[in-house]
Motif scaffolding. Structure first.
Motif, PDB file in Angstrom:
ATOM      1  N   PRO A 131       0.845  -1.203   0.000  1.00 48.50           N
ATOM      2  CA  PRO A 131       0.000   0.000   0.000  1.00 48.50           C
ATOM      3  C   PRO A 131       0.872   1.242   0.000  1.00 48.50           C
ATOM      4  CG  PRO A 131      -0.714  -1.570   1.672  1.00 48.50           C
ATOM      5  CD  PRO A 131       0.615  -2.045   1.188  1.00 48.50           C
ATOM      6  N   ASN A 151      -2.889   7.446   0.151  1.00 46.72           N
ATOM      7  CA  ASN A 151      -4.190   7.753  -0.451  1.00 46.72           C
ATOM      8  C   ASN A 151      -4.771   6.586  -1.239  1.00 46.72           C
ATOM      9  OD1 ASN A 151      -4.360  10.398   0.551  1.00 46.72           O
ATOM     10  ND2 ASN A 151      -3.077  11.170  -1.102  1.00 46.72           N
ATOM     11  N   HIS A 152      -4.695   5.394  -0.646  1.00 56.37           N
ATOM     12  CA  HIS A 152      -5.332   4.198  -1.198  1.00 56.37           C
ATOM     13  C   HIS A 152      -4.745   3.769  -2.545  1.00 56.37           C
ATOM     14  CE1 HIS A 152      -8.265   4.673   1.983  1.00 56.37           C
ATOM     15  NE2 HIS A 152      -8.505   5.891   1.569  1.00 56.37           N
ATOM     16  N   ARG A 207      -4.692   4.986  -9.004  1.00 61.82           N
ATOM     17  CA  ARG A 207      -5.974   4.486  -8.474  1.00 61.82           C
ATOM     18  C   ARG A 207      -6.856   3.946  -9.594  1.00 61.82           C
ATOM     19  NH1 ARG A 207      -9.118   8.387  -4.571  1.00 61.82           N
ATOM     20  NH2 ARG A 207     -10.467   6.561  -4.570  1.00 61.82           N
TER      21      ARG A 207
END
Length: 245
Positions: free
Chosen positions: A213, A216-217, A233
């Motif tokens: 990870p 921010n995702h 993303r």
């Protein structure tokens, strides 16, 4: 250029529409005050660019940005907001600009110039894709550099990405530059062996050694040679499917 403004403040929408119409590249401007209204308009009429506020009453502009990738031809996104703390997150989902309120003509024109360049690049890439045959089960690709052609085995390619406008191909032992586009490379790589992790980056699935990870995702991939590659993303879902995560 067709532009959609998504903001829950009527005055902000009207101000931005006025500034947009002062630029000759803009041919049409529409407004939406919510995510549902924006999606309805985008389905009815595809737009080239969306100026998107982050704080939308009880909604979040990032939610709409995520949904845009479900459209056949997603519009480009410029975040237009009063908050500066979300800039990093915005660029991680491939926004082309981040404009702060109160709006200024100069900054709106800069954002439109970036959008025009990105749309032109997209158009060229699409034409190249349409003109280039779908890759067959070729085990090699050829890269011409300084009048010398290198023949690379696809299984030896770890990654390819665009850096400073140049295509760079990485193998375990080489870093090769080429005057080509990422679309050109994608049409020649075996799709079952390679996956795109960013709009300017593709990696060999078999060369991925670690996934961790990031902020921010998002995620970061480590290749077998130790190089680290960011996963946008927009491509996280595909990456997880390809890697059985």
């Amino acid at each position: 250029m067709k532009v959609l403004i998504v903001d829950d403040e009527p005055l902000a929408r009207d101000e931005l529409e006025y500034l947009l119409t002062q630029n000759q590249v803009v041919t049409k401007v529409q407004q939406a005050d919510s995510i549902s209204a924006a999606i309805t308009q985008l389905v009815a009429m595809p737009m080239d660019l969306v100026f998107l506020d982050i704080s939308l009453s009880n909604e979040n502009g990032f939610d709409l940005a995520d949904k845009l990738h479900q459209l056949a031809t997603p519009p480009l996104v410029v975040f237009a907001t009063a908050y500066d703390q979300y800039a990093v997150r915005a660029f991680n989902i491939d926004a082309i600009d981040y404009v702060l309120k109160p709006f200024e003509q100069r900054r709106i024109d800069q954002a439109l110039a970036k959008a025009a360049t990105a749309l032109q690049t997209r158009s060229v890439d699409q034409r190249e894709t349409n003109l280039t045959p779908t890759p067959m089960a070729n085990a090699v690709i050829s890269i011409t550099e300084d009048e010398k052609t290198r023949v690379l085995k696809q299984r030896d390619i770890l990654a390819g990405f665009v850096e400073n406008g140049e295509l760079v191909i990485i193998t375990a032992t080489q870093r090769i530059g080429a005057h080509q586009t990422l679309s050109w490379l994608l049409t020649r790589l075996a799709p079952e062996q390679f996956m795109q992790i960013h709009r300017s980056m593709v990696v060999n699935v078999n060369a991925v050694s670690e996934v961790e990870p990031w902020f921010n995702h998002t995620y970061q991939i480590t290749l077998t040679n130790g190089d680290k590659m960011p996963v946008s993303r927009s491509f996280v879902k595909e990456m997880k499917q390809r890697l059985n995560m």
